[in-house]
Design an enzyme around this catalytic site. Structure first.
Site, PDB file in Angstrom:
ATOM      1  N   ASN A  32     -18.901 -19.095  -3.207  1.00 36.16           N
ATOM      2  CA  ASN A  32     -18.779 -20.333  -2.428  1.00 36.16           C
ATOM      3  C   ASN A  32     -18.510 -20.101  -0.947  1.00 36.16           C
ATOM      4  OD1 ASN A  32     -16.100 -19.591  -2.360  1.00 36.16           O
ATOM      5  ND2 ASN A  32     -15.363 -21.273  -3.657  1.00 36.16           N
ATOM      6  N   ASP A  90     -15.962 -18.762   0.691  1.00 39.41           N
ATOM      7  CA  ASP A  90     -14.617 -18.910   1.270  1.00 39.41           C
ATOM      8  C   ASP A  90     -13.954 -17.567   1.546  1.00 39.41           C
ATOM      9  OD1 ASP A  90     -13.965 -18.030  -1.270  1.00 39.41           O
ATOM     10  OD2 ASP A  90     -12.630 -19.704  -1.757  1.00 39.41           O
ATOM     11  N   ASP A 105      -7.032  -9.539 -18.512  1.00 42.62           N
ATOM     12  CA  ASP A 105      -5.810  -8.847 -18.114  1.00 42.62           C
ATOM     13  C   ASP A 105      -4.644  -9.759 -18.461  1.00 42.62           C
ATOM     14  OD1 ASP A 105      -4.093  -6.992 -16.841  1.00 42.62           O
ATOM     15  OD2 ASP A 105      -5.643  -6.565 -15.358  1.00 42.62           O
ATOM     16  N   ASP A 159      -0.898  -5.311 -18.975  1.00 43.30           N
ATOM     17  CA  ASP A 159      -0.346  -4.737 -17.757  1.00 43.30           C
ATOM     18  C   ASP A 159       1.037  -4.133 -18.032  1.00 43.30           C
ATOM     19  OD1 ASP A 159      -0.525  -4.512 -14.757  1.00 43.30           O
ATOM     20  OD2 ASP A 159       1.286  -5.743 -14.893  1.00 43.30           O
ATOM     21  N   GLU A 211      -1.720  -0.537 -20.359  1.00 43.99           N
ATOM     22  CA  GLU A 211      -1.384   0.288 -19.210  1.00 43.99           C
ATOM     23  C   GLU A 211       0.002   0.874 -19.456  1.00 43.99           C
ATOM     24  OE1 GLU A 211      -0.917   0.036 -14.351  1.00 43.99           O
ATOM     25  OE2 GLU A 211      -0.312  -1.662 -15.608  1.00 43.99           O
ATOM     26  N   HIS A 238      -7.795  -1.142  -9.731  1.00 42.48           N
ATOM     27  CA  HIS A 238      -7.268  -1.941  -8.623  1.00 42.48           C
ATOM     28  C   HIS A 238      -5.962  -1.387  -8.063  1.00 42.48           C
ATOM     29  CE1 HIS A 238      -5.206  -3.249 -12.220  1.00 42.48           C
ATOM     30  NE2 HIS A 238      -4.250  -3.744 -11.454  1.00 42.48           N
ATOM     31  N   ASP A 239      -5.336  -0.438  -8.762  1.00 41.68           N
ATOM     32  CA  ASP A 239      -4.081   0.158  -8.302  1.00 41.68           C
ATOM     33  C   ASP A 239      -4.264   1.561  -7.723  1.00 41.68           C
ATOM     34  OD1 ASP A 239      -2.386  -1.952  -8.908  1.00 41.68           O
ATOM     35  OD2 ASP A 239      -2.030  -1.263 -10.958  1.00 41.68           O
TER      36      ASP A 239
END
Length: 555
Positions: free
Chosen positions: A34, A36, A109, A205, A264, A336-337
């Protein structure tokens, strides 16, 4: 042959995930439909052709629940909806349906160690010591000396409750009290709600933190630190296996379909990993441990050390051998970590393409289920952050200010952040060479890596020698060759200064992997005798490996 295992859905026979490949999407940075500047669910759906072309079996998406975004969604304020930033619940339903139509699964997640401090549970718990949810979180009149994983103390004072609450991460992420059976049942209800909606499993997580030592003892204070290192009291805690077995009974045993439960378990050991993934214990299908992605850490994360192939080989082999007869490995470099693996263990300069291919080959041909993080498949690299003003990651920002206040030079701290900051893995996906990298037509929430003009999906899609094409070949090999999915693992050398070499063996044959983790030629020495049979991957030959060359032979 590996032992027969029982899958999550109670089936007899090898788990379906043995031959599967999981692709992780960080929704905020994958694709913005979109304009943004923030990725969304519609953007993910519009790029499913890419995942199908790669051959991906499972899509894992990081949290899209409503959240104040103190930790980019890992602080959940409502487990039963979608944050408007990412779209709507109806759009998530559409994504699930489209994935299933293509023969793929969706793993959500689930953050169940802690919630947002804006979650209704915490709002109630913090309102009064007489509230019905007063024991849903960890409260104490006086805190112990624990430090948070994200710097600072692990306790914050709450005026409304006139007490301190525990948060192992940011103060916006209070820890749930899993000792309370009502908390556990509430989490199980959330899981069943999503599974009934069509989700195919969860990545849990920091799941090995859910059980704490209920005595909450003070922890030892390491030299140069202000707060106690609480790891002994929270990692793989006293009731964690009991809780996970209960979760399996209360949730997964109620479903007769292919499901996946990944945990995790940062800083866990091989011995604990065996327990978590032992099919007879019915806890987790596999764990995401940290040992192989911490070999360039010194005394702590920001103490960056040079890459050492020997340390990497030792840790990977330990997990391969440790779970050979019980359990199952996850195989990953990035998420992502983590910073980008090509910049850490490879060469993001002259040998970027070669080292990216080598890292992919070594990962995908071990025994376990590979996890591809968005951008791995094109060899994305770390971002050249110039100042702390360009960094979003709350962990990195907190450390920067704490370290500078303690007297460290700002540029020295930034050097550590450029190497280890989580934002390295969160810069927008590089789809093409346009100003927004094909990620957005607006202003991206986090700056696009300047090298996207060279490193992008469009530039590699039709190139048979690209990193992208190499990933596709590896995924196809896992699907088609039982050696990859079910063969055993043998380390071929534990001392070569440059080469990681191993054999996969199955009743149908053998695969030998030889990988030179350096920018110099590597004399194979005694390993040269392994250079025989059909060359499945690679173009060289003979007793010397070229810089960052990986070869795979089939016998």
């Amino acid at each position: 042959m590996p032992a027969t295992v029982t899958g999550s859905a109670g089936r007899t026979g090898p788990g379906w995930w043995r031959s599967a490949v999981v692709y992780q999407v960080y929704p905020r940075s994958f694709a913005d439909a979109n304009g943004d500047g923030v990725g969304d669910l519609r953007g993910i759906r519009e790029h499913l052709d890419h995942l199908e072309w790669l051959g991906v079996d499972v899509l894992w998406i990081s949290p899209v629940y409503p959240s104040p975004m103190a930790d980019n969604g890992y602080d959940v304020s409502d487990y039963h909806d979608v944050d408007p930033t990412y779209g709507t619940l109806a759009e998530l339903d559409e994504l699930i349906a489209e994935l299933h139509r293509r023969g793929m699964k969706l793993v959500m997640d689930l953050v169940a160690n802690h919630t947002s401090d804006e979650h209704p549970w915490f709002v109630e718990s913090s309102s009064s010591p007489e509230n019905a949810k007063r024991d849903w979180y960890w409260w104490r009149d006086e805190p112990n000396n624990w430090g948070s994983f994200f710097s600072g103390p692990a306790w914050t004072y709450c005026e409304g409750r006139a007490a301190y609450y525990m948060h192992l991460f940011t103060k916006k992420q209070p820890d749930l009290n899993w000792e309370n059976p009502e908390v556990r049942q509430a989490v199980y209800e959330i899981m069943r709600w999503w599974l009934d909606r069509g989700v195919d499993g969860f990545r849990m997580d920091v799941v090995n933190l859910i059980s704490k030592d209920p005595e909450l003892p003070d922890a030892p204070v390491m030299p140069g630190q202000r707060y106690g290192n609480m790891r002994e009291s929270v990692l793989d805690g006293p009731r964690v296996h009991e809780f996970l077995a209960e979760m399996h009974r209360e949730v997964f045993d109620r479903y007769d379909r292919d499901l996946l439960l990944v945990g995790e378990t940062g800083e866990t050991t091989v011995e604990e990993g065996r327990k978590y993934t032992d099919p007879a214990r019915r806890e987790l299908d596999m764990v995401l441990h940290y040992e192989h992605v911490e070999i360039d850490h010194g005394t702590f994360k920001w103490d960056v050390r040079p890459f050492d192939v020997g340390r990497l080989r030792d840790r990977l082999a330990a997990w391969q051998e440790g779970l050979a007869d019980v359990g199952w490995n996850s195989l990953y470099w990035d998420n992502h970590d983590q910073p980008r693996i090509v910049s850490r263990y490879g060469d993001d300069g002259r040998w970027r393409t070669e080292s990216a291919k080598l890292l992919a080959t070594v990962l995908h041909l071990q025994r376990g289920t590979p996890f591809v993080y968005q951008g791995d498949e094109i060899g994305m690299t770390n971002h050249p952050f110039a100042s702390i003003d360009e960094v979003d990651d709350v962990e990195a920002v907190n450390y920067y200010h704490e370290a500078v206040a303690a007297g460290l030079e700002p540029e020295d701290v930034m050097a550590s952040l450029r190497a280890m900051c989580r934002d390295n893995g969160r810069t927008p996906m590089q789809w093409d060479d346009s100003p927004g990298a094909g990620f957005t037509t607006g202003t991206p929430w986090l700056a696009v890596n300047p090298n996207h003009t060279e490193i992008n999906v469009a530039a590699q899609y039709d190139d048979p020698d690209s990193v992208l094409s190499h990933y596709r070949r590896l995924i196809r090999l896992r699907h088609e060759d039982p050696i990859v999915a079910d063969g055993d693992f043998t380390l071929l050398s534990d001392s070569h200064p440059q080469v990681f070499a191993f054999r996969r063996r199955h009743e149908s044959g053998q695969l030998v992997v030889l990988a030179n983790f350096s920018g110099a030629e590597a004399d194979l020495g005694e390993l040269a005798e392994e250079c025989r049979g059909e060359l499945v991957i690679g173009s060289g030959g003979g007793p010397v490996l070229s810089p960052w060359e990986a070869r795979v032979y089939r016998r």
